[in-house]
Design a protein around this motif. Structure first.
Motif, PDB file in Angstrom:
ATOM      1  N   MET A 112      -6.308  -4.897   5.872  1.00 26.52           N
ATOM      2  CA  MET A 112      -6.301  -5.083   4.366  1.00 26.52           C
ATOM      3  C   MET A 112      -4.460  -5.235   3.187  1.00 26.52           C
ATOM      4  SD  MET A 112      -7.930  -2.051   1.168  1.00 26.52           S
ATOM      5  CE  MET A 112      -6.361  -1.936   0.321  1.00 26.52           C
ATOM      6  N   ASN A 113      -5.158  -6.158   2.911  1.00 28.22           N
ATOM      7  CA  ASN A 113      -4.177  -6.563   2.146  1.00 28.22           C
ATOM      8  C   ASN A 113      -3.360  -6.396   0.701  1.00 28.22           C
ATOM      9  OD1 ASN A 113      -1.324  -7.817   1.830  1.00 28.22           O
ATOM     10  ND2 ASN A 113      -2.824  -9.872   1.122  1.00 28.22           N
ATOM     11  N   LYS A 114      -2.317  -5.088   1.159  1.00 30.73           N
ATOM     12  CA  LYS A 114      -1.854  -4.711  -0.711  1.00 30.73           C
ATOM     13  C   LYS A 114      -1.068  -4.713  -1.771  1.00 30.73           C
ATOM     14  CE  LYS A 114      -1.993   0.362   1.724  1.00 30.73           C
ATOM     15  NZ  LYS A 114      -1.947   1.264   1.654  1.00 30.73           N
ATOM     16  N   LEU A 115      -0.306  -6.635  -1.086  1.00 31.25           N
ATOM     17  CA  LEU A 115       0.452  -7.326  -2.241  1.00 31.25           C
ATOM     18  C   LEU A 115      -0.177  -8.035  -2.835  1.00 31.25           C
ATOM     19  CD1 LEU A 115       2.998  -8.451   0.715  1.00 31.25           C
ATOM     20  CD2 LEU A 115       3.104  -6.118  -0.192  1.00 31.25           C
ATOM     21  N   PHE A 116      -0.580  -7.849  -4.031  1.00 33.47           N
ATOM     22  CA  PHE A 116      -0.943  -8.531  -5.197  1.00 33.47           C
ATOM     23  C   PHE A 116      -0.663  -9.151  -6.117  1.00 33.47           C
ATOM     24  CE2 PHE A 116      -4.080  -4.910  -3.806  1.00 33.47           C
ATOM     25  CZ  PHE A 116      -5.325  -5.777  -3.739  1.00 33.47           C
ATOM     26  N   LYS A 117      -0.747 -10.518  -6.289  1.00 31.65           N
ATOM     27  CA  LYS A 117       0.085 -11.387  -6.946  1.00 31.65           C
ATOM     28  C   LYS A 117      -0.801 -11.203  -8.513  1.00 31.65           C
ATOM     29  CE  LYS A 117       0.763 -15.752  -4.964  1.00 31.65           C
ATOM     30  NZ  LYS A 117       1.398 -15.540  -3.680  1.00 31.65           N
ATOM     31  N   ILE A 118      -0.048 -11.015  -9.567  1.00 30.68           N
ATOM     32  CA  ILE A 118      -0.298 -10.321 -11.237  1.00 30.68           C
ATOM     33  C   ILE A 118      -1.908 -10.933 -11.188  1.00 30.68           C
ATOM     34  CG2 ILE A 118       0.277 -10.377 -13.579  1.00 30.68           C
ATOM     35  CD1 ILE A 118       1.737  -8.528 -12.502  1.00 30.68           C
ATOM     36  N   ASN A 119      -1.794 -12.375 -11.452  1.00 32.21           N
ATOM     37  CA  ASN A 119      -3.393 -12.673 -11.550  1.00 32.21           C
ATOM     38  C   ASN A 119      -4.743 -11.751 -10.622  1.00 32.21           C
ATOM     39  OD1 ASN A 119      -2.439 -14.114  -9.678  1.00 32.21           O
ATOM     40  ND2 ASN A 119      -4.080 -15.561 -10.106  1.00 32.21           N
ATOM     41  N   GLU A 120      -4.417 -11.416  -8.758  1.00 35.17           N
ATOM     42  CA  GLU A 120      -5.535 -10.770  -8.385  1.00 35.17           C
ATOM     43  C   GLU A 120      -5.577  -9.487  -8.972  1.00 35.17           C
ATOM     44  OE1 GLU A 120      -4.296 -13.491  -4.306  1.00 35.17           O
ATOM     45  OE2 GLU A 120      -2.466 -11.725  -5.081  1.00 35.17           O
ATOM     46  N   LEU A 121      -4.066  -8.583  -9.873  1.00 34.66           N
ATOM     47  CA  LEU A 121      -4.186  -7.716  -9.440  1.00 34.66           C
ATOM     48  C   LEU A 121      -5.098  -7.874 -11.251  1.00 34.66           C
ATOM     49  CD1 LEU A 121      -3.428  -4.816  -9.024  1.00 34.66           C
ATOM     50  CD2 LEU A 121      -1.277  -5.543 -10.130  1.00 34.66           C
ATOM     51  N   LYS A 122      -5.145  -8.561 -12.082  1.00 34.26           N
ATOM     52  CA  LYS A 122      -6.037  -8.283 -13.081  1.00 34.26           C
ATOM     53  C   LYS A 122      -7.271  -7.911 -12.681  1.00 34.26           C
ATOM     54  CE  LYS A 122      -6.608 -10.889 -17.611  1.00 34.26           C
ATOM     55  NZ  LYS A 122      -5.957 -12.179 -18.733  1.00 34.26           N
ATOM     56  N   ASN A 123      -7.941  -8.780 -11.915  1.00 34.03           N
ATOM     57  CA  ASN A 123      -9.277  -9.157 -11.403  1.00 34.03           C
ATOM     58  C   ASN A 123      -9.342  -7.406 -10.529  1.00 34.03           C
ATOM     59  OD1 ASN A 123      -9.814 -11.672 -12.478  1.00 34.03           O
ATOM     60  ND2 ASN A 123      -9.123 -12.400 -10.232  1.00 34.03           N
ATOM     61  N   LYS A 124      -8.877  -7.078 -10.065  1.00 38.06           N
ATOM     62  CA  LYS A 124      -9.155  -5.485  -9.137  1.00 38.06           C
ATOM     63  C   LYS A 124      -8.780  -4.517 -10.472  1.00 38.06           C
ATOM     64  CE  LYS A 124      -9.571  -2.925  -5.985  1.00 38.06           C
ATOM     65  NZ  LYS A 124      -9.967  -3.400  -4.922  1.00 38.06           N
ATOM     66  N   LEU A 125      -8.543  -4.233 -11.468  1.00 39.54           N
ATOM     67  CA  LEU A 125      -7.954  -2.899 -12.554  1.00 39.54           C
ATOM     68  C   LEU A 125      -8.783  -3.730 -13.072  1.00 39.54           C
ATOM     69  CD1 LEU A 125      -4.270  -3.548 -13.628  1.00 39.54           C
ATOM     70  CD2 LEU A 125      -5.277  -1.999 -12.226  1.00 39.54           C
ATOM     71  N   LYS A 126      -9.965  -4.987 -13.291  1.00 41.51           N
ATOM     72  CA  LYS A 126     -10.999  -4.960 -14.365  1.00 41.51           C
ATOM     73  C   LYS A 126     -12.620  -4.314 -13.546  1.00 41.51           C
ATOM     74  CE  LYS A 126     -13.630  -8.829 -16.752  1.00 41.51           C
ATOM     75  NZ  LYS A 126     -13.590 -10.156 -16.824  1.00 41.51           N
ATOM     76  N   PHE A 127     -12.046  -4.471 -12.216  1.00 46.49           N
ATOM     77  CA  PHE A 127     -13.118  -3.755 -11.396  1.00 46.49           C
ATOM     78  C   PHE A 127     -13.241  -2.401 -11.053  1.00 46.49           C
ATOM     79  CE2 PHE A 127     -14.288  -2.178  -7.246  1.00 46.49           C
ATOM     80  CZ  PHE A 127     -15.949  -2.452  -6.977  1.00 46.49           C
ATOM     81  N   LEU A 128     -12.137  -2.285 -11.138  1.00 48.07           N
ATOM     82  CA  LEU A 128     -11.717  -0.258 -11.086  1.00 48.07           C
ATOM     83  C   LEU A 128     -12.293   0.350 -12.730  1.00 48.07           C
ATOM     84  CD1 LEU A 128      -8.824  -0.572  -9.205  1.00 48.07           C
ATOM     85  CD2 LEU A 128      -9.990   0.409  -8.254  1.00 48.07           C
TER      86      LEU A 128
END
Length: 171
Positions: free
Chosen positions: A1-17
């Motif tokens: 599992m890749n834990k390194l996120f770019k800001i735009n990828e993290l935005k989507n993850k935060l929305k999901f969480l």
């Protein structure tokens, strides 16, 4: 599992969480020389959250002295992403953590106990960080465990050698 996120990828993850009502935590720093104090800090932080994000100050904004950071941002991100307590690692292209706090809007923002006394913070950053976290309805938590300074460890190690010895070792 890749834990390194770019800001735009993290935005989507935060929305999901957030849709799943997950508790989000944030730790921020340089993490130039990883030590047991860091590991314990991350472990204590992870106990309080579902998803722990670690933001790392990029090389250009590290102002800890000459020849710093000791390890570049790519290597620092690689090392911390291997820690089981950390769910995501993101690089922060800013001098302070203010923008990443505004972006993540964590439920909990974790700092070591050495940051608890805001009067000792000559930069005033801790007060600003606390204010931003609270503005987003979050809470600052100061973990209370072993405290070390990566800068002090690096400086103490380097100070035992004279200039010629350092040049030889860095060859």
């Amino acid at each position: 599992m890749n834990k390194l996120f770019k800001i735009n990828e993290l935005k989507n993850k935060l929305k999901f969480l957030r849709k799943k009502n997950k508790i989000i935590g944030l730790c921020h720093g340089v993490f130039d020389l990883l030590h047991v104090g860091h590991i314990r800090h991350f472990k204590l932080a992870k106990k309080k959250v579902d998803f722990l994000i670690l933001s790392i100050t990029t090389d250009q904004f590290v102002n800890k002295g000459s020849d710093r950071p000791y390890f570049n941002q790519k290597l620092r991100a690689e090392v911390v992403s291997s820690i089981k307590y950390i769910d995501a690692v993101v690089l922060s292209d800013n001098l302070s953590s203010e923008k990443i706090i505004n972006f993540v809007r964590p439920n909990y923002y974790f700092k070591g106990s050495d940051y608890k006394n805001a009067k000792k913070d000559i930069t005033g950053k801790i007060k600003k960080e606390k204010s931003l976290v609270e503005k987003h309805k979050g809470k600052v938590i100061y973990t209370d465990d072993l405290v070390f300074s990566s800068s002090a460890l690096i400086n103490n190690f380097n100070s035992t050698f004279n200039d010629n010895q350092r040049k030889f070792l860095n060859y």
